[in-house]
Design a protein around this motif. Structure first.
Motif, PDB file in Angstrom:
ATOM      1  N   TYR A  70      -6.244   2.915   2.437  1.00  0.00           N
ATOM      2  CA  TYR A  70      -5.209   3.672   1.748  1.00  0.00           C
ATOM      3  C   TYR A  70      -5.779   4.273   0.462  1.00  0.00           C
ATOM      4  CZ  TYR A  70      -1.526   1.783   4.769  1.00  0.00           C
ATOM      5  OH  TYR A  70      -0.732   1.476   5.841  1.00  0.00           O
TER       6      TYR A  70
ATOM      7  N   ASN B 245      -5.898   5.111  -3.582  1.00  0.00           N
ATOM      8  CA  ASN B 245      -5.419   4.407  -4.772  1.00  0.00           C
ATOM      9  C   ASN B 245      -4.649   5.343  -5.709  1.00  0.00           C
ATOM     10  OD1 ASN B 245      -7.541   5.879  -5.817  1.00  0.00           O
ATOM     11  ND2 ASN B 245      -8.652   4.125  -6.666  1.00  0.00           N
TER      12      ASN B 245
ATOM     13  N   ILE C 239       0.985   2.270  -4.978  1.00  0.00           N
ATOM     14  CA  ILE C 239      -0.071   3.255  -5.214  1.00  0.00           C
ATOM     15  C   ILE C 239       0.335   4.138  -6.380  1.00  0.00           C
ATOM     16  CG2 ILE C 239      -1.343   5.223  -4.269  1.00  0.00           C
ATOM     17  CD1 ILE C 239      -0.889   4.104  -1.489  1.00  0.00           C
TER      18      ILE C 239
END
Length: 267
Positions: free
Chosen positions: A132, A134, A159
């Motif tokens: 994923y 950041n 995030i």
């Protein structure tokens, strides 16, 4: 307080030529972040190029609602797409502010659809990169419905995102977008960044009271796809030239401005 500067290469994945330029800006210049448009056809090329040439680069998500096709099925985000399943362009949107010179149309996108497509683009980012992001942000346009969607996604996925107002949490430091409110913003965006913009501090880096600051650039080469689908052409080449100018890096060093990426903002 020392100042830290994130320099983002927005639009990574827009085209193959642009990808090569953005990676050059990271390799040879002051670019610290490659911000990926995960829905675009050239996104896999960009990710593979980055993995090969700059494997330590911080890839983040440049959430895109105005170019190409969505990651989601068009029928579940109908406010964002036309009858052909393509995103509406930004000039077709209705802006929150009647004086908005970019969004001059009558399309009103919903927060729900923006949320669905943001999640889809985050998941596509993970498919392409193996992790994923950041950080994520919006491409080209922002309005209250996009901001609402971004806030929801940021909290659910934990995030960091750039939106107004910024999501507040003790998990990361606030990041100041240098050019917000700067009267020179559109001029610099449209002509491309010059070394003098640093030397004369037209960006306002030295005056910023914030520790973490960010500037968004569009450093890359131009190809037929860029010419056909973007109003930013020569400006991209100018951004790349300035980003790779050794004197610009030296100016930052002389003023004790540390170049960082989004990994540094997490506490």
């Amino acid at each position: 307080m020392s100042k830290k500067l994130i320099v983002s290469a927005d639009d990574f994945g827009f085209s193959e030529a642009y990808n090569y330029g953005a990676v050059k800006g990271y390799q040879e210049g002051i670019i610290t972040v490659l911000s990926l448009m995960s829905n675009m056809e050239a996104a896999p090329h960009g990710v593979n190029l980055a993995k090969r040439e700059v494997p330590s680069a911080n890839l983040v998500l440049h959430t895109n609602f105005v170019h190409g096709r969505p990651v989601s099925k068009p029928e579940i985000i109908q406010s964002l797409v036309d009858k052909n399943g393509q995103f509406y362009r930004s000039f077709q949107w209705r802006g929150d502010d009647p004086s908005d010179q970019k969004c001059i149309g009558d399309i009103v996108v919903t927060a729900e659809d923006c949320y669905k497509e943001t999640v889809a683009q985050i998941e596509r980012f993970r498919e392409l990169t193996g992790h994923y992001p950041n950080h994520f942000e919006g491409h080209s346009v922002i309005n209250k419905n996009i901001s609402a969607a971004f806030h929801q996604v940021a909290m659910e996925y934990d995030i960091h995102c750039m939106t107004e107002p910024e999501v507040e949490t003790k998990k990361w430091h606030p990041v100041h977008e240098i050019m917000i409110g700067n009267p020179l913003f559109l001029e610099i965006l449209n002509r491309g960044l010059s070394p003098e913009d640093f030397y004369e501090d037209r960006l306002g880096i030295l005056d910023s009271p914030y520790e973490y600051n960010i500037i968004h650039l569009h450093p890359g080469y131009v190809d037929a796809y860029i010419l056909d689908h973007s109003s930013l052409t020569i400006a991209r080449c100018k951004d790349l030239q300035t980003a790779c100018d050794p004197a610009v890096r030296q100016w930052l060093k002389d003023h004790e401005i540390e170049l960082v990426d989004f990994s540094s903002i997490y506490k």
